[in-house]
Scaffold this motif. Structure first.
Motif, short mmCIF file in Angstrom:
data_model
loop_
_atom_site.label_atom_id
_atom_site.label_comp_id
_atom_site.label_asym_id
_atom_site.label_seq_id
_atom_site.Cartn_x
_atom_site.Cartn_y
_atom_site.Cartn_z
N LYS A 1 -1.83 -22.38 32.18
CA LYS A 1 -2.68 -22.25 33.37
C LYS A 1 -1.92 -22.62 34.64
O LYS A 1 -2.05 -21.95 35.66
CB LYS A 1 -3.93 -23.13 33.22
CG LYS A 1 -4.92 -22.58 32.22
CD LYS A 1 -6.11 -23.52 32.06
CE LYS A 1 -7.05 -23.00 30.97
NZ LYS A 1 -8.16 -23.93 30.73
N ILE A 2 -1.13 -23.68 34.56
CA ILE A 2 -0.34 -24.09 35.73
C ILE A 2 0.69 -23.02 36.06
O ILE A 2 0.84 -22.64 37.23
CB ILE A 2 0.35 -25.46 35.46
CG1 ILE A 2 -0.67 -26.58 35.29
CG2 ILE A 2 1.39 -25.77 36.53
CD1 ILE A 2 -1.19 -27.20 36.54
N ILE A 3 1.40 -22.51 35.05
CA ILE A 3 2.40 -21.47 35.28
C ILE A 3 1.75 -20.22 35.88
O ILE A 3 2.28 -19.65 36.84
CB ILE A 3 3.15 -21.13 33.97
CG1 ILE A 3 4.06 -22.30 33.57
CG2 ILE A 3 3.97 -19.84 34.13
CD1 ILE A 3 4.69 -22.16 32.19
N LYS A 4 0.60 -19.83 35.35
CA LYS A 4 -0.10 -18.66 35.88
C LYS A 4 -0.48 -18.87 37.35
O LYS A 4 -0.31 -17.98 38.18
CB LYS A 4 -1.35 -18.36 35.06
CG LYS A 4 -2.09 -17.12 35.51
CD LYS A 4 -3.29 -16.83 34.65
CE LYS A 4 -4.01 -15.60 35.18
NZ LYS A 4 -5.24 -15.35 34.42
N THR B 1 -0.45 -33.12 38.97
CA THR B 1 0.10 -33.82 40.13
C THR B 1 1.25 -33.03 40.75
O THR B 1 1.29 -32.80 41.97
CB THR B 1 0.58 -35.23 39.72
OG1 THR B 1 -0.54 -35.96 39.22
CG2 THR B 1 1.21 -35.97 40.88
N LEU B 2 2.20 -32.62 39.91
CA LEU B 2 3.37 -31.89 40.42
C LEU B 2 2.99 -30.51 40.93
O LEU B 2 3.57 -30.02 41.91
CB LEU B 2 4.46 -31.81 39.34
CG LEU B 2 5.11 -33.15 38.99
CD1 LEU B 2 6.04 -33.00 37.79
CD2 LEU B 2 5.83 -33.75 40.18
N ALA C 1 8.91 -40.06 39.40
CA ALA C 1 8.30 -40.55 38.16
C ALA C 1 7.72 -39.38 37.37
O ALA C 1 7.86 -39.32 36.14
CB ALA C 1 7.22 -41.58 38.47
N GLY C 2 7.07 -38.46 38.06
CA GLY C 2 6.46 -37.31 37.39
C GLY C 2 7.46 -36.49 36.60
O GLY C 2 7.24 -36.16 35.43
N PHE C 3 8.59 -36.17 37.22
CA PHE C 3 9.60 -35.40 36.49
C PHE C 3 10.22 -36.23 35.36
O PHE C 3 10.52 -35.68 34.28
CB PHE C 3 10.65 -34.82 37.43
CG PHE C 3 10.21 -33.52 38.07
CD1 PHE C 3 10.03 -32.37 37.31
CD2 PHE C 3 9.97 -33.45 39.42
CE1 PHE C 3 9.61 -31.18 37.87
CE2 PHE C 3 9.55 -32.26 40.01
CZ PHE C 3 9.37 -31.12 39.24
N GLU D 1 10.96 -25.92 39.35
CA GLU D 1 11.37 -26.98 38.41
C GLU D 1 10.26 -27.29 37.41
O GLU D 1 10.51 -27.52 36.22
CB GLU D 1 11.75 -28.26 39.17
CG GLU D 1 13.00 -28.15 39.99
CD GLU D 1 14.24 -27.95 39.13
OE1 GLU D 1 14.35 -28.57 38.06
OE2 GLU D 1 15.10 -27.14 39.54
N LEU D 2 9.04 -27.31 37.89
CA LEU D 2 7.90 -27.58 37.02
C LEU D 2 7.76 -26.50 35.96
O LEU D 2 7.56 -26.80 34.78
CB LEU D 2 6.62 -27.72 37.85
CG LEU D 2 5.33 -28.00 37.08
CD1 LEU D 2 5.44 -29.29 36.26
CD2 LEU D 2 4.14 -28.08 38.04
#
Length: 189
Positions: free
Chosen positions: A176-179, A140-141, A120-122, A154-155
């Motif tokens: 921020k998530i990517i970092k 979440t991911l 669902a998240g993707f 993937e994220l």
């Protein structure tokens, strides 16, 4: 509050906001009524599903354990929801579940629950969703990527794809998530 009153107030368009707090309290006092909320949420084209989803979200913020007996039903519902407000509430509940799971307060989440949440998240990340849905889903991911190695790459791809056209909130959360992923540091929750 009696069950009949609870059901009636959920369906009453004119009194919804007035009784929102009472409906959340009634849910907290009668955890079995989560089933009523989930049943309403399954009515995909019904406006009552939006309000029921919001009540469930607010109740879960207060007491996340309410949803535990209904995890199978809840997770099976995730790919079916189509209305924006219902998706938003579901994305927030998924975030709450994963936050609790990864903060050493494990919930009885099974492999099939994780699979449904990830799927669902993707789906929400690649579809046209509001910023709040995508922000909750990124979190979440990101957390689930600590358990499943394939998720982080993937994220990152999904986030980077939408950064050029994303809102300020999306871009900030995404960076921020990517970092955190690239530096292998914890994202501050």
């Amino acid at each position: 509050m009696k069950e009949a009153t609870f059901i009636s107030l959920l369906a009453d368009d004119s009194e919804r906001l007035k009784f929102r707090s009472e409906l959340v309290e009634a849910t907290l006092k009668n955890p079995q009524w989560v089933e009523i909320l989930l049943t309403n949420m399954e009515a995909i084209d019904d406006v009552n599903s939006n309000f029921s989803a919001r009540i469930l979200e607010l109740a879960c913020k207060d007491k996340l354990g309410l949803i535990v007996p209904y995890l199978d039903t809840y997770c099976d519902l995730l790919p079916k929801v189509k209305q924006g407000p219902v998706i938003r509430a579901c994305a927030k509940i998924c975030e709450l579940l994963t936050l609790r799971y990864f903060k050493n307060h494990p919930l009885p989440l099974k492999e099939r629950h994780f699979e449904k949440i990830i799927e669902a998240g993707f789906d929400w990340m690649i579809s046209d969703q509001k910023t709040a849905v995508k922000a909750y889903t990124m979190q979440t991911l990101y957390l689930l990527g600590l358990k499943y190695d394939w998720i982080h790459p993937e994220l990152v791809l999904n986030i980077e794809k939408d950064i050029p056209t994303g809102t300020t909130g999306y871009v900030n959360r995404g960076r921020k998530i990517i970092k955190a992923i690239e530096t292998k540091t914890k994202f501050k929750i």
